[in-house]
Write an enzyme that holds these catalytic residues in place. Structure first.
Site, PDB file in Angstrom:
ATOM      1  N   CYS A 177       9.221  33.829 -40.864  1.00 35.11           N
ATOM      2  CA  CYS A 177       9.629  33.183 -39.618  1.00 35.11           C
ATOM      3  C   CYS A 177      11.069  33.542 -39.262  1.00 35.11           C
ATOM      4  O   CYS A 177      11.967  32.688 -39.305  1.00 35.11           O
ATOM      5  CB  CYS A 177       9.431  31.679 -39.735  1.00 35.11           C
ATOM      6  SG  CYS A 177       7.705  31.298 -40.035  1.00 35.11           S
ATOM      7  N   GLU A 178      11.300  34.777 -38.975  1.00 34.98           N
ATOM      8  CA  GLU A 178      12.600  35.309 -38.548  1.00 34.98           C
ATOM      9  C   GLU A 178      12.306  36.481 -37.625  1.00 34.98           C
ATOM     10  O   GLU A 178      11.455  37.316 -37.960  1.00 34.98           O
ATOM     11  CB  GLU A 178      13.396  35.882 -39.739  1.00 34.98           C
ATOM     12  CG  GLU A 178      13.727  34.929 -40.837  1.00 34.98           C
ATOM     13  CD  GLU A 178      15.072  34.244 -40.649  1.00 34.98           C
ATOM     14  OE1 GLU A 178      15.828  34.620 -39.730  1.00 34.98           O
ATOM     15  OE2 GLU A 178      15.347  33.327 -41.434  1.00 34.98           O
TER      16      GLU A 178
END
Ligand code: LLP
Length: 424
Positions: A345-346
């Site tokens: 989640c980046e």
């Protein structure tokens, strides 16, 4: 040159089909080629044959014990930057007499341990560190052989994040202060200054800045000799670049060695090299499996099961890694353009942007090439992902040299305090 090649339509590492490893170990995983590690170590040794040289492999590039043991068998020493790397090098069978200790933040405990081991040389990076080393050595009744790592104020390196030799960088002793610090070293108890050390960056594709830095360092070493210091070693650090993609043409080790011979010839210096990437980079790949394709208005995402926690170089340096399918594309197979991304989640969890490559279907396996240096060593378990396993191939055999941890091992160091569990 490396030992990853297609044979009969499958990508092999030496004599082992990489798909077999992917099935047995699961993806993502790293795979290293012994023959490539050995070949690279020999190419460097051969290039420097006739010169008095210690090849101290830079453990930060790849600290796996099996990789280090492979290089130890080739006679390599080690360049370490922490007590932990020193333990690794020793466990892998690298003699202390071939180990140099670099790094800007050595602690007293690390110095104490390195003195106990009897390492070849400390590469000291500041006045404060030099004074502490003198105290620690005095307390042990040992003498620390040192080189000062000097900052030559020369820019080099493939990316600003890996350039270390400019005046504003945190590395090394400022050029203007070096001579005064050697004079202080001569007065300090239990310190013997034996050399000068420099390292100006990594993935350097041009010998010109390296030569400029080494010429400055040799001139300094000669001035120091005139001042009465017994300077007999020059440590030129690491930094030689490698090809990551077609068209990359970094200087070959022979040209690098010839340049160093030219700069140091006839002066009686023992050379220390700290190569990392040039030995390990093209000796490793990371295997992954394609999970999904996702269409955005302006691009197609290819989502794979490896993330930036497994291979952070693209996120950190915009680094390019070739991506090859384990099943060789048939002649005439369609090509597509993908943004290749991981599950983290980046937004920086992206391996490639607008990469044109053979069409990939969910379940296909891929290899990120040239991932043997600064790959697994920089991996983490971010997003509670399993730490990526590592495999070593040797001819037609392979061994898992770091297995995937279990979930219990992953959380094994954590504890929920009693005050939280007692309220249940
Ligand atoms: N010696 C010293 C003092 C170093 O700082 C380094 C690398 C080396 C030797 C080995 O350099 P090499 O031969 O591998 O270029 N994570 C980055 C590279 C960081 C390099 C740090 N120092 C990357 O993935 O590109």
């Amino acid at each position: 040159m490396h030992h990853f090649h297609y044979s009969g339509g499958r990508l092999f590492c030496e004599g082992v089909d990489l798909a077999e490893i992917a099935s047995a170990v699961g993806t993502p995983c790293y795979v290293y080629s012994s023959a490539t590690l050995v070949r690279h170590a020999r190419v460097i040794a051969d290039a420097f044959s006739g010169q008095d040289v210690l090849i101290a492999f830079s453990v930060k590039a790849n600290g796996n014990l099996a990789v280090l043991a492979t290089l130890a068998q080739e006679g390599c020493g080690a360049d370490v930057v922490s007590g932990g790397e020193l333990v690794r090098a020793r466990r892998a069978g690298i003699p202390a007499s071939k180990i140099v200790f670099s790094g800007v933040g050595k602690t007293a405990a690390e110095m104490d341990y390195a003195l106990w081991e009897g390492i070849h040389q400390f590469n000291v990076e500041s006045a404060a560190e030099l004074r502490l080393l003198s105290q620690v050595a005095s307390a042990k009744g040992k003498t620390a052989k040192i080189a000062l790592r000097v900052n030559p104020d020369v820019a080099a390196g493939g990316h600003p994040n890996i350039s270390t030799g400019k005046a504003g960088d945190k590395f090394g002793v400022p050029w203007a202060e070096a001579e005064a610090l050697y004079a202080e070293a001569a007065r300090l108890p239990c310190i013997e200054a034996v050399g000068v050390d420099v390292h100006i960056g990594s993935q350097i594709g041009d010998l010109v800045p390296m030569r400029a830095a080494f010429e400055k360092v040799v001139a300094l070493a000669l001035r120091l000799r005139e001042q009465g210091h017994d300077i007999r070693r020059i440590d030129v650090g690491g930094g030689l670049g490698i090809p990551y993609k077609e068209g990359d043409a970094p200087p070959p080790p022979t040209a690098y060695a010839a340049m160093i011979a030219d700069v140091t010839k006839g002066l009686g210096f023992e050379l220390i090299l700290e190569p990392g990437r040039v030995i390990a980079g093209n000796a490793g790949v990371m295997l992954t499996t394609a999970l999904y394709e996702k269409q955005a208005p302006d691009r197609t995402f290819l989502i794979v099961d490896a993330g930036m926690n497994d291979l952070i170089r693209p996120a950190l340096y915009g680094a390019h890694h070739d991506i090859l399918p384990l099943a060789e594309p048939a002649a005439g197979q369609g090509r597509r353009t993908y943004d290749v991304v991981g599950p983290i989640c980046e937004s920086t969890d992206k391996f490639a942007t607008a990469r044109e490559m053979p069409e990939v279907k969910a379940g296909d396996r891929l290899a990120f090439m040239s991932a043997g240096a600064y790959g697994a060593v920089l991996s983490s378990s971010y997003n509670a992902r399993y730490l990526v396993p590592e495999v070593l191939v040797d001819g037609d055999r392979y061994e898992i040299v770091r297995r995937r941890p279990t979930f219990d091992e992953m959380v094994g160091l954590e504890k929920v305090p009693d005050w939280l569990t007692m309220t249940a």
